[in-house]
Enzyme design. Structure first.
Site, short mmCIF file in Angstrom:
data_model
loop_
_atom_site.label_atom_id
_atom_site.label_comp_id
_atom_site.label_asym_id
_atom_site.label_seq_id
_atom_site.Cartn_x
_atom_site.Cartn_y
_atom_site.Cartn_z
N TYR A 162 17.04 -2.70 -5.08
CA TYR A 162 16.25 -2.66 -6.32
C TYR A 162 17.19 -2.46 -7.50
O TYR A 162 18.08 -1.63 -7.43
CB TYR A 162 15.24 -1.50 -6.27
N GLU A 176 16.22 -2.59 -11.26
CA GLU A 176 15.52 -2.73 -12.55
C GLU A 176 16.49 -2.47 -13.71
O GLU A 176 17.25 -1.50 -13.68
CB GLU A 176 14.36 -1.74 -12.63
N ASP A 204 12.93 -26.92 -22.36
CA ASP A 204 12.69 -26.63 -20.95
C ASP A 204 13.36 -27.75 -20.16
O ASP A 204 12.82 -28.84 -20.02
CB ASP A 204 11.17 -26.60 -20.69
N THR A 260 14.60 -24.05 -14.48
CA THR A 260 14.49 -23.61 -13.09
C THR A 260 15.80 -24.03 -12.43
O THR A 260 16.50 -24.91 -12.93
CB THR A 260 13.30 -24.29 -12.37
N LYS A 306 15.47 -27.65 -8.94
CA LYS A 306 15.14 -29.09 -8.95
C LYS A 306 16.47 -29.86 -8.89
O LYS A 306 17.16 -29.77 -7.90
CB LYS A 306 14.28 -29.41 -10.16
N ARG A 325 14.81 -21.22 -5.53
CA ARG A 325 13.65 -21.19 -6.42
C ARG A 325 13.82 -20.02 -7.37
O ARG A 325 13.67 -18.85 -7.00
CB ARG A 325 12.35 -21.01 -5.60
C1 LIG Z 1 9.33 -28.57 -16.94
C2 LIG Z 1 8.90 -27.47 -16.04
N1 LIG Z 1 8.85 -26.21 -16.52
C3 LIG Z 1 8.45 -25.18 -15.77
C4 LIG Z 1 8.10 -25.36 -14.46
C5 LIG Z 1 7.60 -24.20 -13.68
O1 LIG Z 1 8.44 -23.80 -12.70
P1 LIG Z 1 7.90 -22.92 -11.46
O2 LIG Z 1 7.16 -23.85 -10.59
O3 LIG Z 1 9.18 -22.40 -10.90
O4 LIG Z 1 7.04 -21.85 -12.03
C6 LIG Z 1 8.15 -26.64 -13.90
C7 LIG Z 1 7.78 -26.85 -12.49
O5 LIG Z 1 7.35 -27.85 -12.04
C8 LIG Z 1 8.55 -27.73 -14.71
O6 LIG Z 1 8.60 -28.98 -14.25
#
Ligand SMILES: Cc1ncc(COP(=O)(O)O)c(C=O)c1O
Length: 397
Positions: free
Chosen positions: A46, A48, A203, A229, A232, A238
């Site tokens: 843990y 935090e 994003d 993320t 991908k 993940r």
């Molecule tokens: C552009 C984009 N942002 C955010 C996310 C969200 O990610 P998570 O599924 O890890 O919550 C995704 C997932 O498909 C995504 O394609």
């Protein structure tokens, strides 16, 4: 494993993964090293807080893990620690975007009745749920305005986006996508954000691996904040990370506070270690080759499907992702049927809405394809030509 039921299911899933062609655009196949870090004893800890500032004792090692992940993330995207701050703790993409908005976009204030506004790409145009979709918390807690693609080009019309931004004056513009195949012009988005005084949040969840591998433009020269993320195109666990430009607005401090105590308790240090492993892997010359091959494969697959008579949204792709209109206004088959037909033949895709879809998200007009996982398996252009033919035969059967 002593737990035979779970052991059996893990083996079943391994077998399933091996036996199919995986064209899910948001999936990939991680290395054994990433898996080792994920399954390590770091999961027992843990932690935090942040390195050097934890609420629990015994963080000597995990502090080093987290600092290493930060340093590798910066190096991977050629960023300086003096210019960019990185938070490597978000547990996934959706909560990362959510935390960032809570830090930077004002929530409803009952005293003034003021409520901040987020502007993002509409779901059916390729945006993500967390880009202000009305059914997502991001479309409920904040006002939301959504832009669509140009009807003729099926691509972003920057003039339309600019007009909407100037009229709507959002506090934050999120640019990035979950089903948009083309390169995004981040410079134009910067100009749009400046024209209406908005924060520019990119994003890059889908294309981060392509940016790292030099196969897609980098958003960093233009963005205020960048979220990705790691699972991908980046081919990690993940997880998610947030990059924040360091300046007098102190977004870095606000976002750190929004993560903890705002949204999370203890970070998943085993996953952070696995993400660090993937950052190192993505910084190698082989990964550059991989990223370029991902895009080459997607371009060939899109072109071949188009030659076979299918409508490919925007006429092609610049990334790992293809949006295919299988319905073609009644001349083809619905996306749901297309997806299940392909699955029966061992090709895994997901059904997807297409721009201006009239059929609805649960039975949409198209499917989304991606080449990240199959390129990890070593597939090349000739395999994509064969795959397009196979898909066409299945879809027309
Ligand atoms: C552009 C984009 N942002 C955010 C996310 C969200 O990610 P998570 O599924 O890890 O919550 C995704 C997932 O498909 C995504 O394609």
């Amino acid at each position: 494993m002593k737990d035979k039921q779970i052991e059996k299911l893990i083996k079943e899933e391994e077998k399933r993964q091996k036996s199919v062609v995986n064209l899910i655009a948001s999936e990939n196949i991680v290395s054994e090293d990433v898996l080792k870090a994920l399954g390590s004893k770091l999961t027992n800890k843990y932690a935090e807080g942040y390195p050097g500032r934890r609420y629990y004792g015994g963080n000597q090692v995990v502090d080093k893990v987290e600092n290493l992940a930060i340093a590798r993330a910066l190096k991977l995207f050629k960023l300086k620690m003096t210019d960019w701050h990185v938070n490597v703790q978000p547990l996934s993409g959706s909560p990362a975007n959510f935390a960032l908005y809570t830090a930077l976009v004002p929530m409803f204030d009952p005293k003034t009745s003021k409520q901040g506004k987020i502007m993002g790409m509409k779901l059916s145009s390729g945006g993500h749920l967390t880009h202000g979709y009305p059914g997502s918390m991001t479309g409920k807690i904040w006002k939301s305005v959504q832009f669509e693609l140009g009807k003729d080009t099926e691509m972003i019309n920057y003039e339309d986006v600019k007009k909407l931004a100037i009229t709507e004056k959002p506090d934050l513009i999120v640019c990035g996508f979950t089903a948009y195949p083309r390169v995004v012009d981040f410079k134009k988005f910067r100009e749009i954000a400046d024209a209406c005084g908005a924060i520019l949040h990119v994003d890059m969840s889908h294309f981060a691996g392509l940016v790292a591998g030099g196969a897609y433009p980098s958003p960093f020269p233009y963005a205020d904040t960048v979220m990705t993320t790691t699972h991908k195109s980046l081919r990690g666990p993940r997880h998610a990370i947030i990059f924040v430009k360091k300046d007098t607005r102190e977004f870095d401090k606000k976002i750190d506070k929004a993560i903890i105590p705002g949204l999370y308790g203890g970070p998943h240090e085993n996953t952070i270690a696995a993400a660090a492993v993937s950052f190192l892997e993505a910084s190698k010359p082989e990964f550059k080759k991989y990223a370029k091959q991902v895009v080459k494969n997607a371009k060939v697959l899109a072109k071949e499907l188009q030659k076979l008579g299918w409508h490919i949204i925007s006429g092609g792709t610049d990334s790992h992702l293809i949006l295919m209109d299988t319905w073609m206004e009644g001349k083809g088959i619905p996306g749901k049927d297309a997806s299940s037909k392909l699955e029966k033949a061992g090709i895994i895709v997901n059904m997807n809405t297409i721009p201006g879809d009239t059929r609805g998200p649960m039975d949409p007009s198209g499917i989304r394809l991606g080449t990240c996982a199959e390129t990890t398996r070593g597939k090349k252009e000739k395999d994509m030509v064969a795959l397009a033919k196979k898909m066409d035969k299945i879809l027309r059967s």
